[in-house]
Design a protein around this motif. Sequence first.
Motif, PDB file in Angstrom:
ATOM      1  N   GLY A  17       0.791  -1.222   0.000  1.00  0.00           N
ATOM      2  CA  GLY A  17       0.000   0.000   0.000  1.00  0.00           C
ATOM      3  C   GLY A  17       0.821   1.268   0.000  1.00  0.00           C
ATOM      4  N   GLY A  18       2.099   1.188   0.336  1.00  0.00           N
ATOM      5  CA  GLY A  18       2.927   2.380   0.375  1.00  0.00           C
ATOM      6  C   GLY A  18       3.973   2.302   1.466  1.00  0.00           C
ATOM      7  N   ARG A  19       4.630   3.403   1.709  1.00  0.00           N
ATOM      8  CA  ARG A  19       5.695   3.513   2.696  1.00  0.00           C
ATOM      9  C   ARG A  19       5.104   3.564   4.097  1.00  0.00           C
ATOM     10  N   LEU A  20       5.800   2.981   5.055  1.00  0.00           N
ATOM     11  CA  LEU A  20       5.362   3.064   6.441  1.00  0.00           C
ATOM     12  C   LEU A  20       5.899   4.346   7.054  1.00  0.00           C
ATOM     13  N   LEU A  21       5.013   5.120   7.661  1.00  0.00           N
ATOM     14  CA  LEU A  21       5.382   6.387   8.279  1.00  0.00           C
ATOM     15  C   LEU A  21       5.208   6.308   9.785  1.00  0.00           C
ATOM     16  N   THR A  22       6.102   6.946  10.508  1.00  0.00           N
ATOM     17  CA  THR A  22       5.935   7.039  11.951  1.00  0.00           C
ATOM     18  C   THR A  22       4.843   8.072  12.240  1.00  0.00           C
TER      19      THR A  22
END
Length: 68
Positions: A17-22
């Motif tokens: 689904g995309g990049r993991l963000l904090t």
Amino acid sequence: MFREADADSSPTTTTRGGRLLTEKEVLEKMRFGRTTLYRRVKAGEFPKPIYISPNHEAHVSASRGPRP
């Protein structure tokens, strides 16, 4: 489920689904506070974070156009 980012992109974990963000990265991009973030998650206006370990959660980024 997780895969390493391509060599040309930043060294972060990505999902289909995309990049993991904090949480910190999400708040910087969205320009609202933590309380507002979790109110929007609860109201269904913002995607729920995923847990990548028992005490660590991340938000999956999605490519979107500019906010109205």
